[in-house]
Design an enzyme around this catalytic site. Structure first.
Site, mmCIF file in Angstrom:
data_model
loop_
_atom_site.group_PDB
_atom_site.id
_atom_site.type_symbol
_atom_site.label_atom_id
_atom_site.label_comp_id
_atom_site.label_asym_id
_atom_site.label_seq_id
_atom_site.Cartn_x
_atom_site.Cartn_y
_atom_site.Cartn_z
ATOM 1 N N HIS A 62 0.947 -1.698 -0.060
ATOM 2 C CA HIS A 62 0.127 0.161 0.211
ATOM 3 C C HIS A 62 0.599 1.266 0.315
ATOM 4 C CE1 HIS A 62 0.094 -0.165 4.763
ATOM 5 N NE2 HIS A 62 0.740 1.134 4.323
ATOM 6 N N ASP A 64 0.317 -7.566 1.169
ATOM 7 C CA ASP A 64 0.835 -6.255 1.420
ATOM 8 C C ASP A 64 1.917 -6.200 1.632
ATOM 9 O OD1 ASP A 64 0.691 -3.173 1.758
ATOM 10 O OD2 ASP A 64 0.082 -3.502 3.812
ATOM 11 N N SER A 117 4.567 1.801 8.120
ATOM 12 C CA SER A 117 3.965 1.374 7.183
ATOM 13 C C SER A 117 6.040 1.129 6.400
ATOM 14 C CB SER A 117 2.965 0.927 6.525
ATOM 15 O OG SER A 117 1.981 1.480 6.986
#
Length: 237
Positions: free
Chosen positions: A97, A128, A211
């Site tokens: 993402h 992911d 992230s």
């Protein structure tokens, strides 16, 4: 009037009184007075406690010095995240993402303000995960050591390293709270919307920008990359 004085104490009585006083004084201040064993225990425990705290702090510093140079900041057109250097050829592991649908990125390594360019190698949204590669890897690029995620245990101390809120080279600390979690990333806020199995839950503070960064154990091994935001299926936000 015949006033008589009381008889003086006999020498033996006076000597006994003086001896008793001397013994009392010696008992209060002399070197032979008995000591509470708890005092010695508490005095011995204090240095041990300080040593244990110092050892733990030294372990944290060692891990940070080992791994933080391998954590980078990744800037896409619409998103900001982190990544972990995989090898000296410039491959960097991050989250799918973070890269989204873009193909080129700006990367800033730890301890440097110079922006490097990178291109997408591959992206796998169901887990992911993604890999990008620097166009011109700098000298001294330090790859991280990746551990074996199935060996992670609940209660282990871990450090999260990344660029939360755009603050590069940030570190937070916690423990492994649980393993084997099945979580779903939010799709409305830029996540992939995928349900990912066997995730590691941690109490270390994770914020937007973490992230793709590193979740590291005390052996300086990367055990995972924090996703953007996740929720347990059916458990709400």
């Amino acid at each position: 009037m015949d006033v008589r004085r009381p008889p003086a104490p006999r020498p033996s009585v006076a000597a006994a009184v003086l001896l008793m006083a001397a013994l009392l004084l010696a008992g209060c201040s002399g070197p032979s007075s008995p000591r509470d064993p708890r005092d010695a225990t508490s005095q011995a425990a204090a240095p041990r406690a300080r040593t244990a705290a110092d050892d733990l702090q030294d372990a944290y510093l060692r891990v940070i010095q080992d791994v933080l140079p391998s954590v980078v900041q990744i800037q896409a057109k619409r998103d900001l995240g982190s990544g972990v250097v995989y090898d000296d050829k410039g491959h960097i592991v991050t989250n799918a993402h973070v890269v989204g649908n873009e193909k080129t990125f700006r990367v800033t390594t730890a301890g440097s303000e110079r922006e490097l360019t990178a291109r997408l190698v591959a992206s796998y949204p169901p887990q992911d995960l993604a890999v990008v590669r620097l166009d011109d890897p700098p000298d001294g690029l330090r790859p991280a050591t990746f551990g074996d995620s199935p060996k992670v245990r609940v209660g282990q101390i871990v450090l999260a390293m990344g660029s939360p809120l755009g603050l590069s080279s940030s570190v937070t600390q916690g423990i492994v709270s649980a393993t084997g979690r099945n979580v779903t990333e939010g799709g409305d806020d830029g996540g992939t919307g995928a349900t990912i199995a066997n995730m590691v839950q941690t109490s270390a503070a994770i914020n937007p920008g973490n992230s793709g960064g590193a979740l590291v154990d005390r052996d300086s091994q990367v055990g995972g990359t924090p996703p953007r935001a996740a929720r347990a299926p059916g458990a709400g936000g």
